[in-house]
Scaffold this motif. Structure first.
Motif, PDB file in Angstrom:
ATOM      1  N   UNK A   1       0.824  -1.209   0.000  1.00 13.46           N
ATOM      2  CA  UNK A   1       0.000   0.000   0.000  1.00 13.46           C
ATOM      3  C   UNK A   1       0.856   1.255   0.000  1.00 13.46           C
ATOM      4  N   UNK A   2       1.638   1.479  -1.032  1.00 14.75           N
ATOM      5  CA  UNK A   2       2.529   2.640  -1.028  1.00 14.75           C
ATOM      6  C   UNK A   2       1.744   3.944  -1.184  1.00 14.75           C
ATOM      7  N   UNK A   3       2.409   5.050  -0.860  1.00 13.76           N
ATOM      8  CA  UNK A   3       1.814   6.361  -1.111  1.00 13.76           C
ATOM      9  C   UNK A   3       2.247   6.888  -2.459  1.00 13.76           C
ATOM     10  N   UNK A   4       3.360   6.334  -2.938  1.00 10.61           N
ATOM     11  CA  UNK A   4       3.978   6.880  -4.133  1.00 10.61           C
ATOM     12  C   UNK A   4       4.260   5.727  -5.087  1.00 10.61           C
ATOM     13  N   UNK A   5       3.857   5.897  -6.336  1.00 14.73           N
ATOM     14  CA  UNK A   5       4.026   4.816  -7.305  1.00 14.73           C
ATOM     15  C   UNK A   5       4.816   5.335  -8.495  1.00 14.73           C
ATOM     16  N   UNK A   6       5.879   4.619  -8.853  1.00 15.84           N
ATOM     17  CA  UNK A   6       6.665   4.974 -10.037  1.00 15.84           C
ATOM     18  C   UNK A   6       6.315   4.006 -11.157  1.00 15.84           C
ATOM     19  N   UNK A   7       5.947   4.538 -12.307  1.00 17.90           N
ATOM     20  CA  UNK A   7       5.643   3.673 -13.443  1.00 17.90           C
ATOM     21  C   UNK A   7       6.563   4.059 -14.589  1.00 17.90           C
ATOM     22  N   UNK A   8       7.336   3.105 -15.093  1.00 23.94           N
ATOM     23  CA  UNK A   8       8.232   3.389 -16.213  1.00 23.94           C
ATOM     24  C   UNK A   8       7.614   2.816 -17.479  1.00 23.94           C
ATOM     25  N   UNK A   9       7.109   3.696 -18.314  1.00 30.75           N
ATOM     26  CA  UNK A   9       6.460   3.322 -19.581  1.00 30.75           C
ATOM     27  C   UNK A   9       5.508   2.144 -19.411  1.00 30.75           C
ATOM     28  N   UNK A  10       4.456   2.312 -18.619  1.00 30.97           N
ATOM     29  CA  UNK A  10       3.585   1.169 -18.329  1.00 30.97           C
ATOM     30  C   UNK A  10       2.827   0.658 -19.542  1.00 30.97           C
ATOM     31  N   UNK A  11       2.566   1.509 -20.529  1.00 33.32           N
ATOM     32  CA  UNK A  11       1.751   1.035 -21.650  1.00 33.32           C
ATOM     33  C   UNK A  11       2.588   0.701 -22.879  1.00 33.32           C
ATOM     34  N   UNK A  12       3.925   0.837 -22.769  1.00 27.08           N
ATOM     35  CA  UNK A  12       4.759   0.506 -23.928  1.00 27.08           C
ATOM     36  C   UNK A  12       4.620  -0.974 -24.246  1.00 27.08           C
ATOM     37  N   UNK A  13       4.421  -1.309 -25.496  1.00 29.45           N
ATOM     38  CA  UNK A  13       4.342  -2.709 -25.907  1.00 29.45           C
ATOM     39  C   UNK A  13       2.977  -3.344 -25.686  1.00 29.45           C
TER      40      UNK A  13
ATOM     41  N   UNK B   1      -1.178  -3.523 -26.587  1.00 31.38           N
ATOM     42  CA  UNK B   1      -2.065  -3.132 -27.674  1.00 31.38           C
ATOM     43  C   UNK B   1      -2.981  -2.021 -27.162  1.00 31.38           C
ATOM     44  N   UNK B   2      -3.608  -1.238 -28.088  1.00 36.15           N
ATOM     45  CA  UNK B   2      -4.374  -0.060 -27.641  1.00 36.15           C
ATOM     46  C   UNK B   2      -5.449  -0.396 -26.611  1.00 36.15           C
ATOM     47  N   UNK B   3      -6.097  -1.550 -26.752  1.00 37.70           N
ATOM     48  CA  UNK B   3      -7.155  -1.898 -25.796  1.00 37.70           C
ATOM     49  C   UNK B   3      -6.536  -2.169 -24.429  1.00 37.70           C
ATOM     50  N   UNK B   4      -5.453  -2.951 -24.441  1.00 40.85           N
ATOM     51  CA  UNK B   4      -4.756  -3.254 -23.193  1.00 40.85           C
ATOM     52  C   UNK B   4      -4.206  -1.995 -22.555  1.00 40.85           C
ATOM     53  N   UNK B   5      -3.671  -1.081 -23.388  1.00 39.29           N
ATOM     54  CA  UNK B   5      -3.103   0.163 -22.866  1.00 39.29           C
ATOM     55  C   UNK B   5      -4.189   1.009 -22.217  1.00 39.29           C
ATOM     56  N   UNK B   6      -5.333   1.119 -22.891  1.00 40.62           N
ATOM     57  CA  UNK B   6      -6.421   1.927 -22.339  1.00 40.62           C
ATOM     58  C   UNK B   6      -6.916   1.326 -21.026  1.00 40.62           C
ATOM     59  N   UNK B   7      -7.002  -0.017 -20.992  1.00 40.74           N
ATOM     60  CA  UNK B   7      -7.457  -0.678 -19.769  1.00 40.74           C
ATOM     61  C   UNK B   7      -6.456  -0.433 -18.641  1.00 40.74           C
ATOM     62  N   UNK B   8      -5.168  -0.472 -18.982  1.00 35.45           N
ATOM     63  CA  UNK B   8      -4.138  -0.246 -17.953  1.00 35.45           C
ATOM     64  C   UNK B   8      -4.231   1.180 -17.433  1.00 35.45           C
ATOM     65  N   UNK B   9      -4.457   2.145 -18.340  1.00 37.51           N
ATOM     66  CA  UNK B   9      -4.610   3.541 -17.923  1.00 37.51           C
ATOM     67  C   UNK B   9      -5.777   3.686 -16.954  1.00 37.51           C
TER      68      UNK B   9
ATOM     69  N   UNK C   1       5.540   7.546 -23.201  1.00 35.50           N
ATOM     70  CA  UNK C   1       5.618   8.086 -24.552  1.00 35.50           C
ATOM     71  C   UNK C   1       4.229   8.140 -25.141  1.00 35.50           C
ATOM     72  N   UNK C   2       3.270   7.607 -24.363  1.00 38.84           N
ATOM     73  CA  UNK C   2       1.944   7.370 -24.901  1.00 38.84           C
ATOM     74  C   UNK C   2       1.094   8.625 -24.732  1.00 38.84           C
ATOM     75  N   UNK C   3       0.806   9.292 -25.845  1.00 38.89           N
ATOM     76  CA  UNK C   3       0.051  10.547 -25.766  1.00 38.89           C
ATOM     77  C   UNK C   3      -1.340  10.334 -25.192  1.00 38.89           C
ATOM     78  N   UNK C   4      -1.923   9.175 -25.491  1.00 43.32           N
ATOM     79  CA  UNK C   4      -3.264   8.904 -24.961  1.00 43.32           C
ATOM     80  C   UNK C   4      -3.239   8.839 -23.441  1.00 43.32           C
TER      81      UNK C   4
END
Lengths: 368, 293
Positions: B182-194, B196-204, B223-226
């Motif tokens: 249960x952190x207070x701070x989360x670092x995400x390094x390019x979470x949606x890279x690689x 597919x658009x549906x998976x990326x949107x769901x992850x967002x 890098x994901x503008x969406x």
């Protein structure tokens, strides 16, 4: 911010459990265990004294309430949000794959290992056949031989290995002479140390130790290089362009190992004899001139032939094992490591097995 | 309770207060990073507010990942200061109090960085085992199980090994491990890279939902503008070795830095803007309809 607290009291509709304080994971302490130990029935869980809660605290509360079918009271918005989140209905999640019975596991592992060994032997044989076919193609179309790649491999496999193989052989020569002289002295035959060093290095140890070193240095490198190229799809890219990986990658390595092994083996034998001579001069007072003379008398030329016939075969085995294992890499980086290990182990094993056959064979043909 | 446990608890309590009172989750001042002759960061300043999702963008090689690694202590900068929840972090990798800070953050690396010899569920249990060995095994298994569900993984993913997972599932499993404490701070390094658009949107969407449920501060390299348009509260732009601008996308569009203009007004940027407009227009339309009914 005090730690989590637990109180129990009797209310109108049954037992009320009061939780208070900080229910974050760092402050839970023994609360989950105390809740587990608590005997029901519990009608209500009161959270009005809770100052802070996280999902782990929320889960602890949720499972307790669920186990006792108790209702929650005095829940803050924060706690409500988290408890709702963790309490979403879902199928259970397993943590580990199901364990097998030990006996069945041992049996299945033996079976898998046997099958793998069989597959590898068949695969190696197939790969050897493939190499022969490619070699035949190259003989018919000599212009397709990649001289540049071959020369590069010759350097990596052979020239770069001179220092380490030289040092190793020199020390082996010294060790044989030293250990041999200690034993032979008991019979007053110290001078026979020269026979021992000369015949052993040319017939067996020079080539065998070189093969082990080349397997460790180059066989592993072949497997790792080709395995990595498989992973990055370099080899697939080659195929789509129409370049045969067998011609471009495997053949230069095989040729380099086959050509370099006799040269390195001869070099190693000579250096080992120099090492033996060095020890004889220092410890046994045999002058180098006498040593060289004796060597020429006692080492028949067939000993050199024996070593030089074995060496290219060992080189072939090392290269085939390395390249075969490298080409078998399919999925991930971990496999590259496993395949590299397998390449070295197989190469050394096969080299030693074949060496035993050679020993019997050469005795049989009379090259004693 | 032993003295050591007492000390750890005290430093944790102090930190909890710090988390409550700190104005910024992360504050970087005068950061300088150099690799050989190549200077990546020079005099870089950045503040991340508590409870926001900050997107970090920049061209390739502008040091987005290096910035993240400097903050979490994997890269020791040549100069500068990094404060996380008001605690100085530079050069205190093994410090006990710095350790308390480390429990308050989770990191999702690009490839998921799962431990390959452990199952997904065991991966999630690693931080719990490491920091809270007193939690009994049943409870720990249950915690791992709901963290896995929480990140949207299917139930059968628990006993699988990382090599059996797809790229998207690896990232979700990595996220579950990052959220284990249960952190207070989360670092995400390019979470949606690689993905597919549906998976990326769901992850967002998942990131946004978790951020709201758990009250997270998120430092998100992308890098994901969406992703930038749909979930980031503010965006920091890295260029010329520093953070050249921080703000909402509307604010960034108002600046006239050529890289920012090209980034957001290029064909992909425009497509993302219009998609975002269409989306919010639809949502408003839907709300309007509901009111009329």
């Amino acid at each position: 911010m005090q730690s989590a607290e637990l109180q129990q009291e009797q209310g109108d509709d049954g037992t009320i459990v009061r939780l208070a304080g900080n229910l974050a994971v760092a402050h839970l302490g023994s609360l989950p265990d105390r809740l587990d130990a608590l005997r029901g029935p519990v009608a209500t869980v009161d959270l009005s004294g809770v100052t802070h809660i996280d999902t782990i605290g929320a889960w602890t509360v949720h499972r307790f309430a669920l186990a006792h079918n108790a209702s929650l009271r005095g829940v803050s918005d924060e706690a409500r949000r988290l408890i709702d989140e963790v309490g979403k209905e879902c199928e259970p999640v397993a943590i580990r794959p199901e364990a097998e019975y030990p006996l069945i596991r041992v049996l299945s592992e033996i079976g898998v290992a046997t099958r793998t060994a069989g597959h590898t032997m068949v695969g190696l044989l197939g790969f050897f056949g493939g190499t022969l076919v490619t070699a035949w193609t190259l003989i018919r179309h000599p212009r397709r031989v990649r001289m540049h790649a071959i020369v590069q491999r010759l350097e990596v496999v052979g020239v770069s290995a001179l220092a380490i193989i030289g040092l190793m052989s020199f020390l082996i020569g010294i060790v044989i002479a030293q250990q041999g002289s200690v034993q032979l002295r008991q019979f007053g035959l110290e001078v026979m140390t020269i026979n021992l060093v000369g015949r052993l290095t040319f017939r067996e140890l020079g080539v065998l130790m070189t093969a082990i070193m080349v397997a460790g240095r180059s066989g592993s490198a072949f497997a790792a290089q080709l395995g990595t190229m498989k992973l990055t799809e370099e080899i697939d890219a080659m195929r789509t362009i129409g370049v045969s990986p067998m011609e471009a990658l495997v053949m230069p390595r095989v040729i380099a190992a086959v050509v370099m092994m006799p040269l390195l083996g001869f070099y190693a034998s000579i250096v080992a004899i120099i090492g033996g001579g060095f020890l004889c001069a220092v410890a046994l007072d045999i002058p180098p001139v006498t040593f060289v003379q004796r060597i020429r008398e006692v080492v028949p030329i067939t000993d050199v032939y024996v070593g030089m016939i074995k060496a290219p075969v060992f080189g072939l085995i090392i290269a085939i094992c390395g390249c075969y294992q490298g080409m078998q890499v399919e999925s991930n980086a971990e496999e590259v490591g496993n395949r590299t290990t397998a390449a070295v182990v197989q190469a050394i094993f096969l080299v030693i097995v074949l060496d035993a056959f050679f020993a019997v064979f050469f005795t049989w043909v009379g090259w004693i | 309770m032993t003295d050591e446990e007492q000390r750890v608890l005290e430093s944790e309590q102090r930190l909890e207060e710090a988390v409550e009172h700190a104005e910024f989750a992360i504050s970087v001042r005068g950061l300088r990073n150099r690799f050989g002759d190549q200077i990546v960061h020079e005099d870089l300043d950045l503040d991340v507010r508590k409870g926001e999702i900050l997107g970090v963008v920049g061209g390739s090689g502008t040091g987005k990942s290096v910035l993240m690694r400097s903050i979490i202590g994997l890269q020791i900068p040549d100069a500068g200061e990094v404060h996380v929840f008001g605690e100085p972090m530079i050069g205190r990798l093994d410090d006990e109090e710095a350790l308390a800070v480390r429990k308050r953050w989770g990191v999702l690396f690009q490839g998921g960085a799962l431990f390959s010899t452990l199952t997904v569920a065991e991966n999630v249990e690693v931080p719990l085992r490491e920091y809270y060995p007193n939690i009994n095994a049943t409870l720990r298994d249950e915690i791992a199980a709901y963290k896995i569900r929480m990140t949207g993984l299917p139930c059968e993913a628990g006993p699988k090994y990382p090599s059996e997972l797809s790229g998207g599932m690896k990232k979700r499993a990595g996220l579950a491990r990052a959220l284990a404490l249960d952190p207070d701070l989360l670092f995400l390094d390019e979470p949606t890279a690689g993905l597919d658009p549906i998976g990326a949107a769901a992850f967002d969407a998942q990131t946004r939902e978790l951020q709201q449920t758990l009250g997270l501060t998120v430092f998100l390299i992308t890098h994901d503008l969406d992703t930038l348009f749909s979930i980031c509260d503010r965006v920091a732009v890295l260029a010329d070795r520093k953070v050249i601008a921080v703000g909402t996308i509307a604010e960034l569009l108002a600046t006239d830095h050529p890289w920012i203009q090209e980034y957001f007004n290029g064909p992909r940027g425009r497509a993302a803007v219009s998609a975002q407009k269409a989306h919010s227009g639809q949502a408003q339309g839907g709300a309007g309809l509901a009111e009329r009914q």
